[in-house]
Design a protein around this motif. Structure first.
Motif, PDB file in Angstrom:
ATOM      1  N   ASP A  78      21.915   3.379 -27.142  1.00 14.60           N
ATOM      2  CA  ASP A  78      21.139   4.162 -28.126  1.00 14.60           C
ATOM      3  C   ASP A  78      22.063   4.879 -29.109  1.00 14.60           C
ATOM      4  OD1 ASP A  78      18.623   3.622 -26.928  1.00 14.60           O
ATOM      5  OD2 ASP A  78      18.761   5.378 -25.623  1.00 14.60           O
TER       6      ASP A  78
ATOM      7  N   ALA B 167      26.351   3.939 -15.058  1.00 12.59           N
ATOM      8  CA  ALA B 167      25.623   2.857 -14.377  1.00 12.59           C
ATOM      9  C   ALA B 167      24.235   2.621 -14.955  1.00 12.59           C
ATOM     10  CB  ALA B 167      25.540   3.092 -12.864  1.00 12.59           C
ATOM     11  N   VAL B 168      24.088   2.881 -16.263  1.00 14.70           N
ATOM     12  CA  VAL B 168      22.803   2.616 -16.913  1.00 14.70           C
ATOM     13  C   VAL B 168      22.688   1.186 -17.401  1.00 14.70           C
ATOM     14  CG1 VAL B 168      22.375   4.975 -17.647  1.00 14.70           C
ATOM     15  CG2 VAL B 168      23.626   3.432 -19.177  1.00 14.70           C
ATOM     16  N   GLY B 169      23.752   0.398 -17.231  1.00  8.97           N
ATOM     17  CA  GLY B 169      23.724  -0.959 -17.748  1.00  8.97           C
ATOM     18  C   GLY B 169      23.484  -0.936 -19.244  1.00  8.97           C
ATOM     19  N   HIS B 170      22.934  -2.030 -19.757  1.00  6.34           N
ATOM     20  CA  HIS B 170      22.729  -2.105 -21.203  1.00  6.34           C
ATOM     21  C   HIS B 170      21.326  -1.626 -21.558  1.00  6.34           C
ATOM     22  CE1 HIS B 170      24.525  -3.899 -24.946  1.00  6.34           C
ATOM     23  NE2 HIS B 170      23.386  -3.380 -25.331  1.00  6.34           N
ATOM     24  N   ALA B 171      21.033  -0.395 -21.164  1.00 10.54           N
ATOM     25  CA  ALA B 171      19.686   0.142 -21.385  1.00 10.54           C
ATOM     26  C   ALA B 171      19.516   0.649 -22.812  1.00 10.54           C
ATOM     27  CB  ALA B 171      19.425   1.275 -20.406  1.00 10.54           C
ATOM     28  N   ILE B 172      18.306   0.512 -23.322  1.00  9.46           N
ATOM     29  CA  ILE B 172      17.933   1.168 -24.573  1.00  9.46           C
ATOM     30  C   ILE B 172      16.626   1.914 -24.351  1.00  9.46           C
ATOM     31  CG2 ILE B 172      19.120  -0.281 -26.266  1.00  9.46           C
ATOM     32  CD1 ILE B 172      16.527  -1.896 -26.564  1.00  9.46           C
ATOM     33  N   THR B 173      16.411   2.934 -25.167  1.00 13.11           N
ATOM     34  CA  THR B 173      15.259   3.803 -24.979  1.00 13.11           C
ATOM     35  C   THR B 173      14.153   3.396 -25.934  1.00 13.11           C
ATOM     36  OG1 THR B 173      16.728   5.577 -24.316  1.00 13.11           O
ATOM     37  CG2 THR B 173      14.495   6.207 -24.957  1.00 13.11           C
TER      38      THR B 173
ATOM     39  N   ILE C 222      20.130  -9.319 -22.458  1.00 16.85           N
ATOM     40  CA  ILE C 222      21.037  -8.299 -21.916  1.00 16.85           C
ATOM     41  C   ILE C 222      20.381  -6.924 -21.754  1.00 16.85           C
ATOM     42  CG2 ILE C 222      23.064  -9.513 -22.790  1.00 16.85           C
ATOM     43  CD1 ILE C 222      23.408  -7.224 -24.782  1.00 16.85           C
ATOM     44  N   TYR C 223      19.227  -6.700 -22.367  1.00 15.60           N
ATOM     45  CA  TYR C 223      18.498  -5.447 -22.162  1.00 15.60           C
ATOM     46  C   TYR C 223      17.467  -5.561 -21.045  1.00 15.60           C
ATOM     47  CZ  TYR C 223      20.100  -4.719 -26.997  1.00 15.60           C
ATOM     48  OH  TYR C 223      20.847  -4.613 -28.135  1.00 15.60           O
TER      49      TYR C 223
ATOM     50  N   THR D  69      32.516  -7.151 -11.324  1.00 21.34           N
ATOM     51  CA  THR D  69      31.058  -7.085 -11.463  1.00 21.34           C
ATOM     52  C   THR D  69      30.597  -5.752 -12.061  1.00 21.34           C
ATOM     53  OG1 THR D  69      30.787  -8.645  -9.663  1.00 21.34           O
ATOM     54  CG2 THR D  69      28.886  -7.316 -10.195  1.00 21.34           C
TER      55      THR D  69
ATOM     56  N   LEU E   8      22.614   5.745  -9.087  1.00 18.77           N
ATOM     57  CA  LEU E   8      23.680   6.295  -8.250  1.00 18.77           C
ATOM     58  C   LEU E   8      23.469   7.775  -7.984  1.00 18.77           C
ATOM     59  CD1 LEU E   8      26.800   4.677  -9.942  1.00 18.77           C
ATOM     60  CD2 LEU E   8      25.677   3.980  -7.811  1.00 18.77           C
TER      61      LEU E   8
ATOM     62  N   GLU F 247      27.000  -3.285 -27.602  1.00 19.26           N
ATOM     63  CA  GLU F 247      25.984  -3.057 -28.632  1.00 19.26           C
ATOM     64  C   GLU F 247      26.611  -3.166 -30.017  1.00 19.26           C
ATOM     65  OE1 GLU F 247      22.724  -2.641 -27.829  1.00 19.26           O
ATOM     66  OE2 GLU F 247      22.438  -2.867 -29.978  1.00 19.26           O
TER      67      GLU F 247
ATOM     68  N   ARG G 267      26.218 -17.566  -8.650  1.00 19.02           N
ATOM     69  CA  ARG G 267      25.968 -16.498  -9.628  1.00 19.02           C
ATOM     70  C   ARG G 267      25.153 -16.961 -10.827  1.00 19.02           C
ATOM     71  NH1 ARG G 267      30.123 -11.984  -9.883  1.00 19.02           N
ATOM     72  NH2 ARG G 267      30.618 -11.779  -7.699  1.00 19.02           N
TER      73      ARG G 267
ATOM     74  N   ALA H 112      13.560  -2.612 -20.523  1.00 20.72           N
ATOM     75  CA  ALA H 112      14.755  -2.331 -21.336  1.00 20.72           C
ATOM     76  C   ALA H 112      15.728  -1.395 -20.650  1.00 20.72           C
ATOM     77  CB  ALA H 112      14.378  -1.797 -22.718  1.00 20.72           C
ATOM     78  N   VAL H 113      15.759  -1.462 -19.307  1.00 22.95           N
ATOM     79  CA  VAL H 113      16.725  -0.638 -18.576  1.00 22.95           C
ATOM     80  C   VAL H 113      18.068  -1.329 -18.418  1.00 22.95           C
ATOM     81  CG1 VAL H 113      15.035   0.654 -17.240  1.00 22.95           C
ATOM     82  CG2 VAL H 113      15.947  -1.491 -16.320  1.00 22.95           C
ATOM     83  N   GLY H 114      18.177  -2.561 -18.913  1.00 23.25           N
ATOM     84  CA  GLY H 114      19.424  -3.285 -18.716  1.00 23.25           C
ATOM     85  C   GLY H 114      19.720  -3.439 -17.241  1.00 23.25           C
ATOM     86  N   HIS H 115      20.996  -3.611 -16.935  1.00 27.33           N
ATOM     87  CA  HIS H 115      21.360  -3.811 -15.525  1.00 27.33           C
ATOM     88  C   HIS H 115      21.709  -2.467 -14.885  1.00 27.33           C
ATOM     89  CE1 HIS H 115      22.488  -7.035 -12.570  1.00 27.33           C
ATOM     90  NE2 HIS H 115      22.710  -5.908 -11.942  1.00 27.33           N
ATOM     91  N   ALA H 116      20.767  -1.544 -14.941  1.00 25.61           N
ATOM     92  CA  ALA H 116      21.020  -0.195 -14.422  1.00 25.61           C
ATOM     93  C   ALA H 116      20.860  -0.144 -12.913  1.00 25.61           C
ATOM     94  CB  ALA H 116      20.058   0.795 -15.076  1.00 25.61           C
ATOM     95  N   ILE H 117      21.661   0.691 -12.283  1.00 26.26           N
ATOM     96  CA  ILE H 117      21.454   1.023 -10.878  1.00 26.26           C
ATOM     97  C   ILE H 117      21.446   2.542 -10.746  1.00 26.26           C
ATOM     98  CG2 ILE H 117      22.317  -1.065  -9.739  1.00 26.26           C
ATOM     99  CD1 ILE H 117      25.039   0.325  -9.493  1.00 26.26           C
TER     100      ILE H 117
ATOM    101  N   ILE I  49      28.979  -5.257 -15.659  1.00 23.70           N
ATOM    102  CA  ILE I  49      27.579  -5.435 -16.059  1.00 23.70           C
ATOM    103  C   ILE I  49      26.717  -4.198 -15.809  1.00 23.70           C
ATOM    104  CG2 ILE I  49      27.684  -7.937 -15.769  1.00 23.70           C
ATOM    105  CD1 ILE I  49      25.853  -7.604 -13.355  1.00 23.70           C
ATOM    106  N   TYR I  50      27.200  -3.246 -15.002  1.00 21.90           N
ATOM    107  CA  TYR I  50      26.469  -1.986 -14.810  1.00 21.90           C
ATOM    108  C   TYR I  50      26.940  -0.897 -15.770  1.00 21.90           C
ATOM    109  CZ  TYR I  50      25.720  -4.140 -10.203  1.00 21.90           C
ATOM    110  OH  TYR I  50      25.415  -4.990  -9.179  1.00 21.90           O
TER     111      TYR I  50
END
Lengths: 256, 256
Positions: free
Chosen positions: B76, B43-49, A108-109, B105, A50, B118, A161, A43-48, B108-109
């Motif tokens: 969140d 840059a966490v993207g679509h993250a949830i905790t 998406i998550y 692009t 940085l 969300e 893509r 559930a980090v999504g598209h995180a990078i 998406i990040y």
């Protein structure tokens, strides 16, 4: 023909059973590199990453599984793997086998899918594979099917893509009925939070929720998996709502 | 008419200057609630905790800015805000003002965009606002424009699961030429990693890279912003590659 170069990754972490099964099933299909998160990154999504440095640790499991663990996200693993670990850009990235379905809004998550998406954006064909159970650790059909699909994708390629998002029902192989090409559903969780008090009298919340089905039809990813069928959804990363573009132009938005 | 209820969030954190300017500009437009990450979550993207408890801290800035800080991601904040903090489901969620462009692009990040996404998934109209500079802290035009656009969205609504992704060029207001409705570009970073050795002789990597422009035309988000115009892209969250669906069916994929 040159042996294909395949990057194997996941979001459950390099010590998860799903990536082990996937790597084993792919042996012989090409030169395999495992580059995966050191710890679970669901559930980090598209995180990078940085703001922190990335580190790589060489890992060996059971004397027959070698891989590179990264202290980052699945997308980090793909970027770093392709640029710093693999000898060249891979011919395929395959992510999984994830424990838990990545269908409908969950896509998406999903860290599993985001790894494949990162590859697709870099111009590499990519597959994400999940099984629809958080507990059942039976990956043999999903792993064998992944190898088969990997072979097809290596042979035919994928559009620009585009990722194949594969979800396998969590039932014995003989109960799996068929393979269905699907679209991403709208199903989501109706969120709830479980409010609790910690031993120091401070309030905290756990995210919880109930899954909602919001589609019908025979071609929707989450419904297909619930019918004991394998779902394969081609997904892409242009998020533009084209059908609303022209309407929005008519709003005639001015600067002041 | 009932006063609209507006949730304001971001990904740069509750102490960032952009959310302060946004909140100030929205005063009078409705009942405002600020629910934002306690610390920066870019840059966490679509993250949830899922694996940690969430906590809420009440924050006051400069005696005239009150908000709720969450130890989680932008997504969140939207979930928890709507379910546990606001008195009812808001009429609008607005995320920003982000420092740095969220175009092509990068969308998406983006934590900023994920907060708006969300909301859209929860059925709430949503706007994400960014300025195209990581350093220039001049938000007055972007904030005023956000308020204007918020008014239009509250009046007209948005299609299902659609976000308006707004990017404002980082130039003085008088140099901004116009508002353009755009599509999401394909521009991305060509990644590179800066390999270094730490004082304990261990290798580590910093993600770096060079921005690549991969489109042309007058209707692409990142190009429009580079031309000193405001870009508004309607984005949505069905990732299905519909144009490839029929082709993929012809692959005739079997179970064995």
């Amino acid at each position: 023909m040159k042996k294909p170069l395949i990057l194997v990754t996941n979001d459950d972490g390099i010590y998860a059973p799903g990536i082990y099964s996937l790597k084993k099933a792919l042996e012989g299909a090409g030169d395999l590199y495992v580059v995966a998160p050191l710890v679970e990154k669901s559930a980090v999504g598209h995180a990078i990453t940085l703001s922190d440095p990335l580190r790589v640790t060489e890992i060996e499991r059971d004397n027959d599984f070698f891989g590179y663990a990264v202290n980052g996200t699945p997308a980090d693993c793909v970027k770093l793997g392709c640029k710093c670990i693999l000898p060249r850009k891979p011919d395929l990235v395959i992510s999984g086998i994830n424990q838990g379905p990545n269908t409908a809004t969950n896509v998406i998550y999903s860290g599993t899918v985001s790894a494949a998406a990162e590859a697709a954006i870099m111009g590499i064909p990519a597959i994400a594979v999940s099984i629809a159970s958080f507990t059942r650790q039976e990956f043999s059909f999903a792993a064998r099917f992944s190898r088969k699909l990997a072979g097809m994708v290596l042979e035919r390629g994928l559009p620009e893509r585009t990722v194949l998002n594969v979800n396998v029902p969590a039932v014995p192989e003989e109960e799996i009925e068929e393979i269905v090409i699907t679209r991403q559903g709208k199903g989501r969780y109706e969120e709830a939070f479980d409010k609790r008090i910690d031993p120091n009298n401070r309030v905290y919340y756990w995210l919880t929720g109930k899954r909602m089905i919001l589609d019908n039809g025979n071609d929707v990813d989450d419904l297909v998996v619930m019918q004991n069928k394998v779902s394969i959804t081609p997904i892409q990363y242009d998020l533009t709502n084209y059908s609303f573009l022209e309407e929005l132009k008519k709003w005639n938005i001015k600067m002041d």
